[in-house]
Design an enzyme around this catalytic site. Sequence first.
Site, PDB file in Angstrom:
ATOM      1  N   ASN A 219      38.216  39.341  43.653  1.00 20.15           N
ATOM      2  CA  ASN A 219      37.658  38.636  42.498  1.00 20.15           C
ATOM      3  C   ASN A 219      38.576  38.682  41.277  1.00 20.15           C
ATOM      4  OD1 ASN A 219      36.670  41.437  42.889  1.00 20.15           O
ATOM      5  ND2 ASN A 219      35.939  41.202  40.803  1.00 20.15           N
TER       6      ASN A 219
ATOM      7  N   SER B   8      27.005  35.289  46.959  1.00 22.12           N
ATOM      8  CA  SER B   8      26.222  35.175  45.727  1.00 22.12           C
ATOM      9  C   SER B   8      26.139  33.719  45.272  1.00 22.12           C
ATOM     10  CB  SER B   8      26.920  36.010  44.652  1.00 22.12           C
ATOM     11  OG  SER B   8      26.248  35.873  43.426  1.00 22.12           O
TER      12      SER B   8
ATOM     13  N   CYS C 135      33.980  47.099  30.798  1.00 19.37           N
ATOM     14  CA  CYS C 135      32.888  48.037  31.068  1.00 19.37           C
ATOM     15  C   CYS C 135      31.712  47.686  30.172  1.00 19.37           C
ATOM     16  CB  CYS C 135      33.346  49.483  30.914  1.00 19.37           C
ATOM     17  SG  CYS C 135      33.371  50.045  29.228  1.00 19.37           S
TER      18      CYS C 135
END
Length: 382
Positions: A150, A200, A322
Site C-alpha cells: 500500500n 476492502s 500515526c
Amino acid sequence: MKKVYLDWAASAPVKKDVQKLVCDFLTHDIGNPSSIHEFGRNERKIIDDAKLAIANWLNIEPREVYFTSGATESINWVIQGFGATVKDSFFISTPAEHKATLAALEFCQWMGAKIELLPVYKFGRIDISHLDQLLAKHPNTLVSIIYANNETGNIENISEIGLLINKKYPQARLHIDATQALGWLDCSQNNLHFHYLTGSGHKLGALKGIGFLIMKKGYELSGLIHGGGQEFDLRGGTENVAGILSLGLVAKNYSENQKQHVERLNKLIMEKIKKIPFASFNTDLQNSTKHILNISFSEVNAEALTMRLDMLGYAVSTGAACSSGAINASHVLIAMGLDEKQAKESIRISFGHDTKENEIKQFLDVLIKEVDRLRQFPNERV
Ligand code: PLP
C-alpha cells in the site's frame, strides 16, 4: 481552487454508478436480511448477488465469500482465527505488511503464538528460498503476505509462493492481503492458489466500512465476532447491505479500461520525475500496481512538501501517519533498507480512473517547483 486528489491508495472516491445505486437503495431500503418476509428476502438477494459477483471475479464459490467491515477486520479474522483454530500454530509474514497484519500478529504473539518475519530485500520482496526453509521446519503455518504494497505499489510474487505451499507444504495455508491489488492485478484463486484472501470496498470505489474475507471451502476458521448467526454463524451482526450492494456492483462492473488510463498517468509522472535531480523511486517501475508511486526527494522533508502541496491544492501522502498526527518514518521503507532520513523524504502519489491528465501535468509542474524551493529554503514555514 479545485483540489486534486492524489491519495487513492488511502481511499478511492466512490464510483458514480455506485453513488446512484446506493442513493436509490437508501431511499427505499427497509428490512433486515435475516427476516423471512419479502422486505428481508429482497435484502438477502442483494447479499447473494454480491457474493456471486465477487465469486465470478475471483474464480471461487459464492459460499466462500464472507462480508466484514473492511480489510482490517478481515485480516484480524484470518490471523486470530488461525491462531484459535489450528493447534501449535506458527505464522510467517514480513515486516513490510500493512499495520493491520503486523498488529494482529503481535496480538497472537502476546497470546502465545510463534511468529517469524522474513526479511525483505529490494523493493520489499522476500527471498522465496527462505520461506521454503522455514516452512520445512514449521508445517502448521499461516503465511500472510501483502500482494501489492500500500505504500509503494510493489508486487510480491504470490503465485510462486502459492504454488510452493500447495505443492510442497499441504499443512500450511496462504493468506493474501489483496487490498491494494484488487482491481489492478489478477487475484483469481486459480492464479494465486490462496486459502484466504482479504479486500476492502473503499479502495475500489465502493463504500467505506465494507470488506470481505474469502475462505476456501474446508479451510474455514472460527469467527472473530460472535452474534446472531449471520455469515454461516461465523460473523455475527446485521449485514451492511448498502456497503455490500456497492461492493457487488464494483465486482460486477470491474473493467480493464481503468487500468490503461492509470498506466498512462503512471508513465507521465515517472518520466517527469526521472528528470528531477536526486529523486529516487521506491516503487519498482517494472513490477508494481500502476496506481501507486513512492518517491524520495533527497534533502526534502516529505512532511513539509506534503503540507505545501496541500496548501496549493494537491493531496498526496507521506508514509504512515500515526493517530497523534505525527509523521513516523514508514516501516515499509525502513524494512526495504532506507534509513530514517530517506524514509522521511518520501511521498506517495496515488491516483485512479477519474484522475485527469491535465491535473497530473499541473501537479508535476508544482511538485518540481516545490521540491526545488524546499531544497533552497529547507526551514521555510508553510
Ligand atoms: N491492507 C492494505 C494493503 C491496505 O492498504 C489497507 C488500507 O489502507 C488495509 C489493509 C486496511 O483496510 P481497511 O481500511 O478496509 O480496514
